[in-house]
Design a protein around this motif. Structure first.
Motif, PDB file in Angstrom:
ATOM      1  N   VAL A  28       0.747  -1.134   0.103  1.00 14.38           N
ATOM      2  CA  VAL A  28      -0.077   0.101   0.010  1.00 14.38           C
ATOM      3  C   VAL A  28       0.984   1.306   0.050  1.00 14.38           C
ATOM      4  CG1 VAL A  28      -1.972  -1.242   1.171  1.00 14.38           C
ATOM      5  CG2 VAL A  28      -0.192   0.060   2.626  1.00 14.38           C
ATOM      6  N   ALA A  29       0.228   2.477  -0.261  1.00 11.51           N
ATOM      7  CA  ALA A  29       1.044   3.431  -0.396  1.00 11.51           C
ATOM      8  C   ALA A  29       1.182   4.269   1.130  1.00 11.51           C
ATOM      9  CB  ALA A  29       0.189   4.728  -1.102  1.00 11.51           C
ATOM     10  N   VAL A  30       2.578   4.718   0.976  1.00 10.19           N
ATOM     11  CA  VAL A  30       2.924   5.375   2.539  1.00 10.19           C
ATOM     12  C   VAL A  30       3.590   6.718   2.017  1.00 10.19           C
ATOM     13  CG1 VAL A  30       4.563   5.355   4.268  1.00 10.19           C
ATOM     14  CG2 VAL A  30       3.695   3.023   3.549  1.00 10.19           C
ATOM     15  N   VAL A  31       3.047   7.609   2.893  1.00  8.65           N
ATOM     16  CA  VAL A  31       3.506   9.166   2.837  1.00  8.65           C
ATOM     17  C   VAL A  31       4.452   9.344   3.624  1.00  8.65           C
ATOM     18  CG1 VAL A  31       2.774  11.603   2.938  1.00  8.65           C
ATOM     19  CG2 VAL A  31       1.111   9.828   2.221  1.00  8.65           C
ATOM     20  N   ASP A  32       5.841  10.179   2.727  1.00 12.46           N
ATOM     21  CA  ASP A  32       6.682  10.714   3.429  1.00 12.46           C
ATOM     22  C   ASP A  32       6.353  12.116   3.874  1.00 12.46           C
ATOM     23  OD1 ASP A  32       9.287  11.801   4.362  1.00 12.46           O
ATOM     24  OD2 ASP A  32      10.334  11.178   2.722  1.00 12.46           O
ATOM     25  N   ALA A  33       6.075  12.415   5.123  1.00 15.68           N
ATOM     26  CA  ALA A  33       5.624  13.570   5.540  1.00 15.68           C
ATOM     27  C   ALA A  33       6.534  14.582   5.398  1.00 15.68           C
ATOM     28  CB  ALA A  33       4.960  13.276   6.884  1.00 15.68           C
ATOM     29  N   SER A  34       7.825  14.383   5.576  1.00 19.52           N
ATOM     30  CA  SER A  34       8.893  15.368   5.501  1.00 19.52           C
ATOM     31  C   SER A  34       9.030  16.154   4.002  1.00 19.52           C
ATOM     32  CB  SER A  34      10.111  14.552   5.938  1.00 19.52           C
ATOM     33  OG  SER A  34      10.622  13.917   4.844  1.00 19.52           O
ATOM     34  N   ALA A  35       8.344  15.345   3.013  1.00 15.42           N
ATOM     35  CA  ALA A  35       8.712  15.776   1.706  1.00 15.42           C
ATOM     36  C   ALA A  35       7.103  16.308   1.196  1.00 15.42           C
ATOM     37  CB  ALA A  35       8.734  14.665   0.732  1.00 15.42           C
ATOM     38  N   VAL A  36       6.398  16.461   1.970  1.00 13.27           N
ATOM     39  CA  VAL A  36       4.906  17.085   1.499  1.00 13.27           C
ATOM     40  C   VAL A  36       5.263  18.397   1.140  1.00 13.27           C
ATOM     41  CG1 VAL A  36       2.776  17.848   2.319  1.00 13.27           C
ATOM     42  CG2 VAL A  36       3.624  15.456   2.743  1.00 13.27           C
ATOM     43  N   ALA A  37       5.748  19.521   1.962  1.00 11.97           N
ATOM     44  CA  ALA A  37       5.559  20.794   1.672  1.00 11.97           C
ATOM     45  C   ALA A  37       6.123  21.330   0.387  1.00 11.97           C
ATOM     46  CB  ALA A  37       6.544  21.619   2.895  1.00 11.97           C
ATOM     47  N   ASP A  38       7.247  20.348  -0.280  1.00 11.86           N
ATOM     48  CA  ASP A  38       7.814  20.931  -1.233  1.00 11.86           C
ATOM     49  C   ASP A  38       7.462  20.096  -2.691  1.00 11.86           C
ATOM     50  OD1 ASP A  38       9.700  22.490  -0.232  1.00 11.86           O
ATOM     51  OD2 ASP A  38      11.169  20.754   0.129  1.00 11.86           O
ATOM     52  N   ASN A  39       6.216  19.337  -2.393  1.00 13.76           N
ATOM     53  CA  ASN A  39       5.662  18.715  -3.432  1.00 13.76           C
ATOM     54  C   ASN A  39       4.099  18.730  -3.483  1.00 13.76           C
ATOM     55  OD1 ASN A  39       8.081  17.058  -4.575  1.00 13.76           O
ATOM     56  ND2 ASN A  39       8.375  16.906  -2.215  1.00 13.76           N
ATOM     57  N   GLU A  40       3.468  19.943  -2.984  1.00 10.97           N
ATOM     58  CA  GLU A  40       1.933  19.959  -3.158  1.00 10.97           C
ATOM     59  C   GLU A  40       1.470  20.029  -4.382  1.00 10.97           C
ATOM     60  OE1 GLU A  40       0.951  23.279  -0.884  1.00 10.97           O
ATOM     61  OE2 GLU A  40       1.608  22.454   1.107  1.00 10.97           O
ATOM     62  N   ASP A  41       1.946  20.314  -5.487  1.00  9.92           N
ATOM     63  CA  ASP A  41       1.323  20.082  -6.814  1.00  9.92           C
ATOM     64  C   ASP A  41       1.127  18.786  -7.356  1.00  9.92           C
ATOM     65  OD1 ASP A  41       1.134  22.937  -6.828  1.00  9.92           O
ATOM     66  OD2 ASP A  41       2.695  23.262  -8.252  1.00  9.92           O
ATOM     67  N   CYS A  42       2.116  18.006  -7.191  1.00  9.33           N
ATOM     68  CA  CYS A  42       2.190  16.459  -7.852  1.00  9.33           C
ATOM     69  C   CYS A  42       1.510  15.655  -6.546  1.00  9.33           C
ATOM     70  CB  CYS A  42       3.421  15.904  -7.845  1.00  9.33           C
ATOM     71  SG  CYS A  42       4.670  15.482  -6.561  1.00  9.33           S
ATOM     72  N   ILE A  43       1.466  16.371  -5.375  1.00  8.46           N
ATOM     73  CA  ILE A  43       0.471  15.596  -4.376  1.00  8.46           C
ATOM     74  C   ILE A  43      -0.993  15.694  -4.944  1.00  8.46           C
ATOM     75  CG2 ILE A  43      -0.739  15.552  -2.152  1.00  8.46           C
ATOM     76  CD1 ILE A  43       2.244  16.353  -0.954  1.00  8.46           C
TER      77      ILE A  43
END
Ligand code: SF4
Length: 58
Positions: A28-43
């Motif tokens: 299943v998919a796991v989120v790397d929370a530390s990378a969220v802020a720099d990748n909002e568009d692709c999220i």
């Protein structure tokens, strides 16, 4: 931005293909929370592409 993957995830890998800095799929998919802020568009793209609506963005 807060990103979660809910229990609907079927492990298809689409989110990792679209936004591999944030999503890792191993069953299943796991989120790397530390990378969220720099990748909002692709999220957002991944959330729209998820076939089961498992990516919850708040
Ligand atoms: S795109 Fe959706 S169903 Fe596919 S691995 Fe990612 S969260 Fe799971």
């Amino acid at each position: 931005m807060d990103v979660k993957v809910n229990d609907s995830c079927i492990g298809c890998g689409a989110c990792e293909s679209i936004c591999d800095a944030v999503f890792r799929v191993n069953g299943v998919a796991v989120v790397d929370a530390s990378a969220v802020a720099d990748n909002e568009d692709c999220i957002k793209e991944a959330a729209e592409a998820c076939p089961v609506g498992a990516i919850e963005v708040a």
